[in-house]
Each structure stands twice: as C-alpha cells, then as structure tokens.
Design a protein around this motif. Structure first.
Motif, short mmCIF file in Angstrom:
data_model
loop_
_atom_site.label_atom_id
_atom_site.label_comp_id
_atom_site.label_asym_id
_atom_site.label_seq_id
_atom_site.Cartn_x
_atom_site.Cartn_y
_atom_site.Cartn_z
N THR A 1 0.82 -1.22 0.00
CA THR A 1 0.00 0.00 0.00
C THR A 1 0.85 1.26 0.00
O THR A 1 0.33 2.35 -0.28
CB THR A 1 -0.93 0.02 1.22
OG1 THR A 1 -0.14 -0.07 2.41
CG2 THR A 1 -1.92 -1.14 1.18
N ASP A 2 2.14 1.14 0.32
CA ASP A 2 3.03 2.30 0.37
C ASP A 2 4.08 2.17 -0.73
O ASP A 2 4.26 1.11 -1.33
CB ASP A 2 3.71 2.37 1.73
CG ASP A 2 4.14 3.79 2.10
OD1 ASP A 2 4.11 4.67 1.21
OD2 ASP A 2 4.51 4.01 3.27
N ASN A 3 4.80 3.26 -0.99
CA ASN A 3 5.91 3.20 -1.92
C ASN A 3 7.17 2.71 -1.20
O ASN A 3 7.25 2.75 0.03
CB ASN A 3 6.15 4.52 -2.63
CG ASN A 3 6.45 5.70 -1.70
OD1 ASN A 3 6.67 6.80 -2.17
ND2 ASN A 3 6.49 5.52 -0.40
N VAL A 4 8.13 2.23 -1.96
CA VAL A 4 9.37 1.67 -1.41
C VAL A 4 10.53 2.21 -2.23
O VAL A 4 10.48 2.20 -3.46
CB VAL A 4 9.36 0.13 -1.45
CG1 VAL A 4 10.66 -0.43 -0.89
CG2 VAL A 4 8.17 -0.42 -0.68
N VAL A 5 11.60 2.65 -1.55
CA VAL A 5 12.78 3.16 -2.24
C VAL A 5 14.02 2.46 -1.70
O VAL A 5 14.01 1.89 -0.59
CB VAL A 5 12.91 4.69 -2.08
CG1 VAL A 5 13.28 5.08 -0.64
CG2 VAL A 5 13.88 5.30 -3.09
N SER A 6 15.08 2.48 -2.46
CA SER A 6 16.33 1.83 -2.07
C SER A 6 16.81 2.33 -0.71
O SER A 6 16.72 3.53 -0.40
CB SER A 6 17.40 2.14 -3.13
OG SER A 6 18.66 1.65 -2.74
N PRO A 7 17.33 1.45 0.16
CA PRO A 7 17.87 1.87 1.46
C PRO A 7 18.95 2.94 1.28
O PRO A 7 19.75 2.88 0.34
CB PRO A 7 18.46 0.57 2.02
CG PRO A 7 17.70 -0.52 1.36
CD PRO A 7 17.39 -0.01 -0.02
N GLY A 8 18.92 3.89 2.16
CA GLY A 8 19.85 5.01 2.06
C GLY A 8 19.29 6.18 1.29
O GLY A 8 19.97 7.21 1.14
N MET B 1 -8.06 0.53 -2.16
CA MET B 1 -7.12 -0.48 -1.66
C MET B 1 -5.87 0.14 -1.04
O MET B 1 -5.08 -0.57 -0.41
CB MET B 1 -6.73 -1.47 -2.75
CG MET B 1 -6.15 -0.88 -4.00
SD MET B 1 -5.79 -2.24 -5.18
CE MET B 1 -5.54 -1.31 -6.69
N THR B 2 -5.68 1.43 -1.20
CA THR B 2 -4.66 2.17 -0.47
C THR B 2 -5.15 3.60 -0.32
O THR B 2 -5.93 4.08 -1.15
CB THR B 2 -3.30 2.15 -1.17
OG1 THR B 2 -2.35 2.90 -0.38
CG2 THR B 2 -3.36 2.78 -2.55
N ARG B 3 -4.72 4.26 0.73
CA ARG B 3 -5.01 5.69 0.90
C ARG B 3 -3.71 6.49 0.84
O ARG B 3 -3.59 7.55 1.44
CB ARG B 3 -5.77 5.94 2.21
CG ARG B 3 -7.18 5.34 2.20
CD ARG B 3 -8.00 5.77 3.41
NE ARG B 3 -9.33 5.17 3.40
CZ ARG B 3 -10.39 5.69 2.78
NH1 ARG B 3 -10.26 6.83 2.12
NH2 ARG B 3 -11.56 5.08 2.81
N TRP B 4 -2.76 5.97 0.07
CA TRP B 4 -1.49 6.67 -0.14
C TRP B 4 -1.74 8.02 -0.80
O TRP B 4 -2.60 8.14 -1.66
CB TRP B 4 -0.60 5.81 -1.05
CG TRP B 4 0.77 6.36 -1.28
CD1 TRP B 4 1.88 6.11 -0.54
CD2 TRP B 4 1.18 7.24 -2.34
NE1 TRP B 4 2.95 6.78 -1.07
CE2 TRP B 4 2.55 7.49 -2.17
CE3 TRP B 4 0.53 7.85 -3.41
CZ2 TRP B 4 3.28 8.31 -3.02
CZ3 TRP B 4 1.23 8.68 -4.26
CH2 TRP B 4 2.59 8.91 -4.07
N PRO B 5 -1.03 9.08 -0.45
CA PRO B 5 0.09 9.13 0.50
C PRO B 5 -0.30 9.60 1.90
O PRO B 5 0.54 9.64 2.78
CB PRO B 5 1.02 10.14 -0.15
CG PRO B 5 0.07 11.14 -0.76
CD PRO B 5 -1.10 10.32 -1.26
N ASP B 6 -1.57 10.00 2.11
CA ASP B 6 -1.97 10.58 3.40
C ASP B 6 -2.28 9.52 4.44
O ASP B 6 -2.06 9.75 5.64
CB ASP B 6 -3.19 11.49 3.20
CG ASP B 6 -2.91 12.61 2.22
OD1 ASP B 6 -2.17 13.53 2.57
OD2 ASP B 6 -3.44 12.55 1.09
#
Length: 695
Positions: free
Chosen positions: A104-111, A667-672
C-alpha cells in the motif's frame, strides 16, 4: 472505464475494444518481422547482443496466462532479499536494490528518502482554497494541483540550480477514485467540468531547502494551472487556420480552448515545456456513420470504417484515430465541442504537441502543428551538432509509428525568446526499420511520393492533420506501442520504450518479440551516424526485452548480472541522468498480476560494456499506481517521479483487498493514509540520505 483485456494498458487508461485493434495497414512488415529477418532465430537463441538471453517457446495465450497465474487468485510471489548489483562507473547506477512486491506504500532503495512534494488538490495558485475530498468544484480545481500527474520537467531558475520551475502534465481522471458513488453515478455537468479542470498541466516554482529537499514556493508568480476547461491556446504551423481546424466557436481555426490527455512531454534547450497530447480520441462522443443511428454495433461501425463507408465528413480521419469509436468520457453530453456531430472539426484540434513558456505565466500556449497529429507519447529533444533542434516522438498504439522532427532553424543560446517560433518550420519524418540493421527516416512532405491530392492530401496541413495515414502510405514500420523516446546527450544514442502489444499474433513471433502476444515490452537502441541526429539513416539494436527471465515463456532478455529483482516489464518512460545513465519506469496497468506479479517502479539499466542490459530496481509505487515522469535535477542529486492513479489497477488481485477499489473503499489511501482521504496522485522527490548524486 471497463477493462477489455487485463494487459490493455496505455499510460494507465484501459483501452476500449476498438482501440485494441490495429488501425494501421496490415500489409506492412512489423518491427518484429524486420528484426527477425535481421537477426534470425539462431542469433536470438545465442544472444544477439552478446548478452545472456532467455528464450520462450511458442505457446498459446491461454498457456501464457496460466504460466503467469491468471487462473488462480493472481498475487505476487514472496519478495526475495535485496541485492546490490555490480556496476561499472558511467553505465549502471550503484545502489542497494529493492525487491519486487506489492504494498500500500511506496518503497525506495535503502539510504534514500522518498518524500511528497505536491499532491492532487494541493494549492498551485496563492488563492487556492483548501482541498475538499470528493467535491465537484471546477473553480477550486483550476487553482489546485491537477489529477494523474505524468510527465515532469525541470527548468532551472538560477545558476546553482537551487530554484526551478517544475512542469507537470495531468493526463486523465479516475472518476471512481476521485468522487463518491452518488456523485459520480449521476454524472452531472459539474462533474465533467471538474474533470476538465483536473486535466492539463501545472507549473510550480520550487526551491531547495537547507537539508537538500525541495518545497513549492506558494506565492510564486510563476505558478500556473493549464486546463482543458479554460486555457486559451494558439495554433501555429501548417494546419493553423485550415478549414478542417475551424469550428463555430473559432471560425479562424487558430484558437483552441485547452489541451487533452497530456502523457509524457519534454523540455527544450531554451526552457520551454512541451506537452504531448496522447489519447484525445477518448473525449469525443457522436456518430461517424448514419447506420449507427439505427442501432448498429461497434463492429458494424468498424466495418463501415474499414470499407470507407462511414458518412461523417472526417470519417476516414477519425476512423484511423479511433475518435467516437466507443468508451471514454461523457463530456459530449454537456459540452457541444466534444460531440463530433455538433462540432465536426473539434477533434482535429487535439493530438498535437503544445509549447508553453513556464517563465511567463501570462504567455499563451501554442499547439505546434508542424510536429504532426497523432497519439503523442513524449517530445524529448536534443540539439544537433549543426545547431538544429531534433525532437523524437512515439505514437502510442499497437502497430503505430516512431517519428522525428528536425527544425529548419538553429537554437539561439543567447536569446531564448528568439527560439519561440523554431518548432513551426522543419521536417517531420517517420521511421522504417530494415533487416540489415539500418533505420530510414522518411519525410512527411506534401507533394512527395504518395502524399498528394490523389490520396486526399491537398496541402501540408492535410498531411499534418492525418499524420498517421500519411505514414501508412509511406510504409512506416508498425511498432509495439512506441512510448517515450529519449536521446542520451552523453553517448549520442537514442532509446525507445516499446511498452507491449497484446494483439501480436503467433505468425508475428520473431527475434524481437518471440512471444505471442508480447505482454512485456522491450527497449530499442538507435545510433545516429557520427552523432548526426538529422541523418537520413541510423542503425538500430535491442537493449533489453522485458519479462521474468526465470519463466521461459516470457523470452526475456537481460544480462546475466541482472538479479531476480532487476528484471521489469512494460517499459514506458525513460530518463538519462547527468552521468548519461539510463533509467526506466514501467506501466503494466491492470495486468500487473499476470504480467509480473509486482508493482511498477524505477529501474537503472546499463547500456555499455559489461553493464549492458544489466537492470536493477530502485523504487516501487504503491499498489494500483503507474510510474511516470522520471526527472533529474541538473546536479543529479534529486530524482522527481510522478505516481499516477494510486489505488486503481488490479484491485481484485491484491491480497487483503480482493474487491473493487473506489472512493469509499480504496485499496490504499497513499500518501496521506487518513480515513477521510482518497488516494492522491503525487510528485515524489527522491534524495540520498547523506547527500550526493542519485546512484
């Protein structure tokens, strides 16, 4: 809109059955057939690019879907552990790779951090009212950030690049997610009016803060909304003033209200913003043929088009573009200009590239008709070594074409405003690929070859209004949905994202598309001779073929160094960072459960040496979203991306939801992630936590 095929995707819009079919002539060799003749089956099996390949056997579409898990409740496999790809400087970015998955959320590379810069409904103009979820308020929307942000472009406002004008396209609206059921079900004029206000584009000034992040300058005089509803635009170039551009509201044929379905785009070297009009055909209602008034089916209408028997004065033209062929928006019930029987020529006024000066909010946008009329996906440019500007464009439909425009004049680097008419004079060409590895650019010039009055082209205006048909007659190579076309100013090569073609038949399987249908897409690399982008002939090759290499049926082609998380499907938008490295974003639409089982995102792809065809996953969108608009700041330390239509695509296959996704129950309330707030398309800024260049 109804989904006719789970893999029918076009910048996130489900294509209607009429659009699913090929509208270009079927007697011209497709790009895949040309590639097969060039490379041959043996070359493909061994790896035509000298990289490791994974080859599919011929299978039926049913077997393919079974292999992708469609017959079960298609959900993504458990993500594998992140891995760090090996990279050589200058070709492949280096970062810790993220895993495939859907969340349901976004994902970015660690760091790295991925933060929201601006969302649908946020203020653009200083006097914009507060966002009210679910409201149909066109006046408010015209002052607020629009919906479904796609292309993103950055124009520096100072020498150190700490201030800039961010230019963003708003491609289309997702009514089910935007509005509550009672409102969207009644479909009042106010709802259509609000949708028109949510289309178009936004220009916002942004400033870099002390921590390196960015903020919108709320009171900037540069902040501007450009909308379908109210923004007046001039028409210039060959088609300006032509009788086929004239309407009751504009008898001069030189003034249009608004722009439609702005997907990708471009920023010129002199700092203007190019908005590419793509699926304009969705917005028009009406009847192309008298027989339809007697209850004829869509198939009857297609047959009338094919036979040249449709009775509308623009029938041949509109049949080729799919205008009024079913589906789309209901605006024509409320506004005469979107009804082709009340305004027969209005659809001719869309499908162009619009040029905007983001540094002058009082300036009038201009539709540059010399660049042709088709379903434009992008308008990226490069200054040729002789000083002329070259713009590359794709026509995003199955079996349509790749285009190039070369200006007559040269770019003036000392006086930006002197370039404002540059795009009105030049040569538009269409690509023909040959099996010897060459690519020929064929000029679309009235009076040359078949482009004469005998074939219905009385003037250059007719050639530009019916660019597709002109390209048909020249024998251009039908492509698998050419979307973004990105020249690399560091290497001089040009990359073409071919997103997919779910209508490719078994007889068209070949070295490029050794699968029928081609659900996964590919990236083509073009090389101009001696760096001359105006040359008549280029050479071409294939960089990667999308899909999961561990599933033989995909026929995917990546390097051996690509990890189990590095492969992708359905390349859409492309970007080149300041180091000359290629970045790719994807658009699988509602077909993501069957195509890959993972969400769309951003990948870095190596293009040279040992890194060639090595791909690594950097960012992933929330469920139901499409990844658009990758744009780097000049220093390469910020990557802006556009997350479009979160919470819409593939809801039935999303584990834990598995039901329709709408305003009341997304199915998601991204980004709030607030209970009273629907999902909101947003611009995300990605930065390295400890500073420095991305990758």
């Amino acid at each position: 809109m109804p989904i006719s095929d789970p893999t029918d995707i076009n910048c996130g819009i489900a294509l209607e059955p009429t659009e699913d079919q090929r509208s270009s002539p079927a007697n011209v060799a497709t790009f895949g057939e040309v590639a097969a003749a060039r490379m041959g089956r043996r070359a493909f099996l061994k790896g035509a690019l000298g990289t490791t390949t994974y080859t599919a056997l011929a299978v039926s579409p049913a077997a393919l879907l079974a292999a992708c898990g469609e017959e079960e409740a298609a959900t993504p496999a458990a993500p594998t552990a992140p891995s760090a790809p090996t990279a050589a400087p200058g070709s492949l970015a280096q970062f810790t790779e993220i895993s495939h998955g859907v969340s349901t959320d976004n994902v970015v590379s660690p760091g790295y951090s991925a933060d929201i810069l601006i969302r649908w409904g946020d203020p653009v103009l200083a006097d914009a009212p507060a966002f009210v979820p679910g409201a149909a308020d066109a006046d408010a929307q015209e002052k607020q950030f629009g919906y479904n942000n796609d292309y993103v472009g950055f124009v520096p406002l100072n020498d150190d690049g700490t201030r800039g004008a961010l230019c963003i396209n708003h491609e289309f609206t997702s009514r089910d997610i935007m509005f509550p059921y009672d409102l969207r079900n009644t479909s009042p004029k106010e709802l259509a009016d609000t949708e028109m206000a949510a289309h178009g584009g936004s220009v916002v000034e942004i400033a870099q803060m002390a921590d390196g992040g960015w903020r919108v300058v709320a009171d900037s005089k540069l902040n501007r909304r450009i909308t379908t509803r109210s923004t007046a635009m001039d028409v210039s170039g060959p088609a300006a003033g032509h009788p086929r551009m004239q309407t009751n509201a504009d008898p001069t044929g030189t003034r249009v209200i608004g722009t439609l379905n702005n997907c990708a785009g471009g920023i010129t070297p002199y700092g203007t913003y190019l908005m590419a009009e793509e699926n304009f055909h969705f917005y028009f209602l009406g009847e192309l043929d008298d027989a339809e008034r007697e209850g004829a089916t869509a198939g009857d209408l297609e047959a009338a088009c094919a036979a040249g028997e449709a009775s509308h004065p623009e029938a041949r033209n509109y049949c080729r573009y799919g205008v009024a062929m079913g589906g789309g928006y209901d605006w024509g019930r409320h506004f005469d200009r979107f009804n082709i029987n009340k305004e027969p020529n209005e659809a001719n006024r869309f499908g162009w590239v619009v040029e905007v000066d983001p540094l002058d909010p009082t300036s009038t946008p201009v539709k540059r008709t010399a660049l042709g009329r088709f379903k434009h996906e992008g308008a990226e440019s490069i200054t040729n070594k002789d000083g002329r500007l070259v713009i590359y464009m794709g026509d995003d439909q199955r079996f349509d074409y790749l285009y190039r425009f070369v200006t007559d004049g040269t770019v003036n680097t000392d006086d930006r405003t002197s370039n404002f008419g540059l795009l009105d004079s030049g040569v538009l060409s269409v690509a023909k690929f040959s099996d010897d590895g060459s690519l020929t650019w064929m000029p679309l010039i009235h009076g040359q070859g078949p482009l004469t009055a005998d074939n219905g082209f009385d003037t250059q205006a007719d050639v530009m209004i019916e660019t597709r048909r002109a390209a048909d007659l020249l024998g251009a190579t039908p492509m698998d949905r050419p979307e973004d076309v990105e020249p690399n100013p560091v290497t001089g090569k040009v990359y073409v994202a071919l997103t997919n073609n779910s209508r490719r038949g078994p007889s068209q399987m070949d070295a490029v598309h050794d699968r029928a249908p081609n659900y996964w897409g590919l990236i083509v690399e073009m090389t101009p001779p001696d760096g001359d982008h105006s040359a008549d002939t280029f050479t071409w090759n294939i960089l990667v073929k999308g899909g999961d290499p561990s599933v033989p049926v995909t026929g995917a082609q990546f390097s051996e160094a690509t990890t189990s998380n590095g492969w992708f499907a359905c390349p859409d938008n492309l970007a080149v960072d300041p180091a000359g490295r290629l970045w790719v974003t994807t658009d699988q639409g509602s077909g993501w459960p069957q195509i890959s089982g993972t969400a769309d995102g951003v990948w870095s792809v190596g293009t040279q040496g040992e890194d060639r065809a090595t791909s690594a996953m950097f960012y992933r969108v929330p469920v139901g979203a499409e990844m658009c608009g990758p744009c780097f700041t000049p220093d390469g330390e910020t990557l802006f991306v556009a997350v479009q239509h979160p919470g819409t695509d593939g809801a039935l296959a999303f584990e834990g939801h598995a039901r329709a996704s709408d305003f009341e129950d997304p199915m998601t309330r991204w980004p709030d992630f607030q209970p009273d707030m629907p999902p909101r398309p947003s611009i995300v800024m990605i930065r390295k936590d400890d500073g420095g260049r991305i990758g």
